[in-house]
Design an enzyme around this catalytic site. Sequence first.
Site, PDB file in Angstrom:
ATOM      1  N   HIS A 191       0.837  -1.302   0.063  1.00  0.00           N
ATOM      2  CA  HIS A 191       0.107  -0.146   0.043  1.00  0.00           C
ATOM      3  C   HIS A 191       0.836   1.226   0.045  1.00  0.00           C
ATOM      4  O   HIS A 191       0.661   2.110  -0.642  1.00  0.00           O
ATOM      5  CB  HIS A 191      -0.771   0.063   1.101  1.00  0.00           C
ATOM      6  CG  HIS A 191      -1.950  -0.965   1.464  1.00  0.00           C
ATOM      7  ND1 HIS A 191      -1.648  -1.918   2.284  1.00  0.00           N
ATOM      8  CD2 HIS A 191      -3.031  -1.361   0.609  1.00  0.00           C
ATOM      9  CE1 HIS A 191      -2.676  -2.787   2.353  1.00  0.00           C
ATOM     10  NE2 HIS A 191      -3.357  -2.851   1.309  1.00  0.00           N
TER      11      HIS A 191
ATOM     12  N   GLN B 120     -17.745  -7.983  -0.728  1.00  0.00           N
ATOM     13  CA  GLN B 120     -16.711  -8.871  -1.624  1.00  0.00           C
ATOM     14  C   GLN B 120     -16.178  -9.770  -0.918  1.00  0.00           C
ATOM     15  O   GLN B 120     -15.465 -10.669  -1.383  1.00  0.00           O
ATOM     16  CB  GLN B 120     -15.592  -7.847  -2.225  1.00  0.00           C
ATOM     17  CG  GLN B 120     -14.672  -7.368  -1.039  1.00  0.00           C
ATOM     18  CD  GLN B 120     -13.640  -6.509  -1.479  1.00  0.00           C
ATOM     19  OE1 GLN B 120     -13.995  -5.361  -1.775  1.00  0.00           O
ATOM     20  NE2 GLN B 120     -12.341  -6.989  -1.574  1.00  0.00           N
TER      21      GLN B 120
ATOM     22  N   GLY C 299      -2.561  -2.407  -7.282  1.00  0.00           N
ATOM     23  CA  GLY C 299      -1.329  -3.390  -7.208  1.00  0.00           C
ATOM     24  C   GLY C 299      -1.525  -4.600  -8.254  1.00  0.00           C
ATOM     25  O   GLY C 299      -2.503  -4.895  -8.370  1.00  0.00           O
TER      26      GLY C 299
ATOM     27  N   VAL D 270       4.894  -5.696  -4.388  1.00  0.00           N
ATOM     28  CA  VAL D 270       6.069  -5.314  -3.245  1.00  0.00           C
ATOM     29  C   VAL D 270       6.112  -6.757  -2.410  1.00  0.00           C
ATOM     30  O   VAL D 270       5.105  -7.252  -2.036  1.00  0.00           O
ATOM     31  CB  VAL D 270       5.728  -4.370  -2.221  1.00  0.00           C
ATOM     32  CG1 VAL D 270       6.512  -4.107  -1.317  1.00  0.00           C
ATOM     33  CG2 VAL D 270       5.604  -2.936  -3.204  1.00  0.00           C
TER      34      VAL D 270
HETATM   35  P1  AMP Z   1      -6.161  -4.497  -0.281  1.00  0.00           P
HETATM   36  O1  AMP Z   1      -6.098  -3.257   0.866  1.00  0.00           O
HETATM   37  O2  AMP Z   1      -5.621  -5.677   0.000  1.00  0.00           O
HETATM   38  O3  AMP Z   1      -7.601  -4.416  -0.716  1.00  0.00           O
HETATM   39  O4  AMP Z   1      -5.238  -3.725  -1.307  1.00  0.00           O
HETATM   40  C1  AMP Z   1      -5.433  -2.446  -1.759  1.00  0.00           C
HETATM   41  C2  AMP Z   1      -4.713  -2.212  -2.883  1.00  0.00           C
HETATM   42  O5  AMP Z   1      -3.034  -2.431  -2.524  1.00  0.00           O
HETATM   43  C3  AMP Z   1      -4.914  -3.139  -4.030  1.00  0.00           C
HETATM   44  O6  AMP Z   1      -4.814  -2.033  -5.309  1.00  0.00           O
HETATM   45  C4  AMP Z   1      -3.983  -4.069  -4.073  1.00  0.00           C
HETATM   46  O7  AMP Z   1      -3.635  -4.624  -5.346  1.00  0.00           O
HETATM   47  C5  AMP Z   1      -2.646  -3.460  -3.698  1.00  0.00           C
HETATM   48  N1  AMP Z   1      -1.706  -4.364  -2.916  1.00  0.00           N
HETATM   49  C6  AMP Z   1      -1.972  -5.200  -2.015  1.00  0.00           C
HETATM   50  N2  AMP Z   1      -0.717  -5.784  -1.804  1.00  0.00           N
HETATM   51  C7  AMP Z   1       0.231  -5.278  -2.748  1.00  0.00           C
HETATM   52  C8  AMP Z   1       1.595  -5.911  -2.882  1.00  0.00           C
HETATM   53  N3  AMP Z   1       2.010  -6.800  -2.157  1.00  0.00           N
HETATM   54  N4  AMP Z   1       2.254  -4.871  -3.616  1.00  0.00           N
HETATM   55  C9  AMP Z   1       1.619  -3.908  -4.476  1.00  0.00           C
HETATM   56  N5  AMP Z   1       0.304  -3.650  -4.123  1.00  0.00           N
HETATM   57  C10 AMP Z   1      -0.341  -4.482  -3.316  1.00  0.00           C
END
Ligand code: AMP
Length: 294
Positions: free
Chosen positions: A37, A61, A147, A176
């Site tokens: 993030h 979701q 991501g 990441v």
């Molecule tokens: P989430 O909070 O898991 O819904 O993720 C929020 C955003 O962060 C989404 O666009 C994810 O794809 C991105 N994201 C989650 N994990 C990673 C990671 N390891 N590297 C890059 N982006 C990420």
Amino acid sequence: MKLIDSISRMSTLVKIIKKEGKSIGFVPTMGYLHEGHISLIKTAKQHADVVVVSIFVNPIQFSPGEDFDKYPRDIKRDENLARDAGADIIFYPVVKEMYQDGYATYVNVERLTDGLCGKKRPGHFRGVTTVVAKLFGIVKPDIAYFGQKDAQQAFAIKKMVEDLNMGIEIKILPTVRAEDGLAMSSRNTYLTESDKRDAALIYDALEKAEAVIKDGETDPAKVVSIMAAIIGKAKSVKIDYMAIMDTKELREVKKISGEVLVAAAVYVGKTRLIDNIIVNASLNKAPVKKGVTQ
Ligand code: AMP
């Protein structure tokens, strides 16, 4: 940095920002922020005048029996991390206001969401695209950041923005990872140290897939079985799916050529983790013909 939890206050603020002629970069998240993030927030800060991070664990979701209730939440921790990364506003709406009594409108991206996680988690992407459409409607970003780790989600959001003429630039940033290759995820907090070691095999399998594809393997079933052998080394890991997809329509390929997405979802104990890499098979090493000296 401002913390805003009401939709009307967020909308008012957006109007003021727009009036000032400033651009909005938006990073939607479910919170419990990690370095994945943070990289999105830092990149948004480089491109946009005002960076908005939303934190919303979106109930629609999650399927019944999934981890909606136990999903990690810690707004104080997230506030500090987001501020340090350069966020200007955290939008932290409440479920009751996002989905009021009588709520009836959903966004569904067809076909792209049929396979992979869409097949395993029915209704998941409908929930994702609906909430992202709502958040886009409230935050009205110029650019939004997602991501690569959630590759199918990124596909669906790009398609939604294109099909519904939302006029928002979508940037997809690299995954990441921890030093051992494990993709950062809020769900990694469910893992013990030994689970984490096992989960690192997912990336080992993806790397091996890349190597064999670049060595000229074109049969997806062979690549998948090589990956399965690696992941199978850990008893706590159960494969949910492993598949090789084209990167245009996100359909499973019968023969590997050009750019492909190698995607995996596994259970480590009860925790479901996903990861993927994009491999360009046309950048294969040239096969060395036997008996020919070069
Ligand atoms: P989430 O909070 O898991 O819904 O993720 C929020 C955003 O962060 C989404 O666009 C994810 O794809 C991105 N994201 C989650 N994990 C990673 C990671 N390891 N590297 C890059 N982006 C990420």
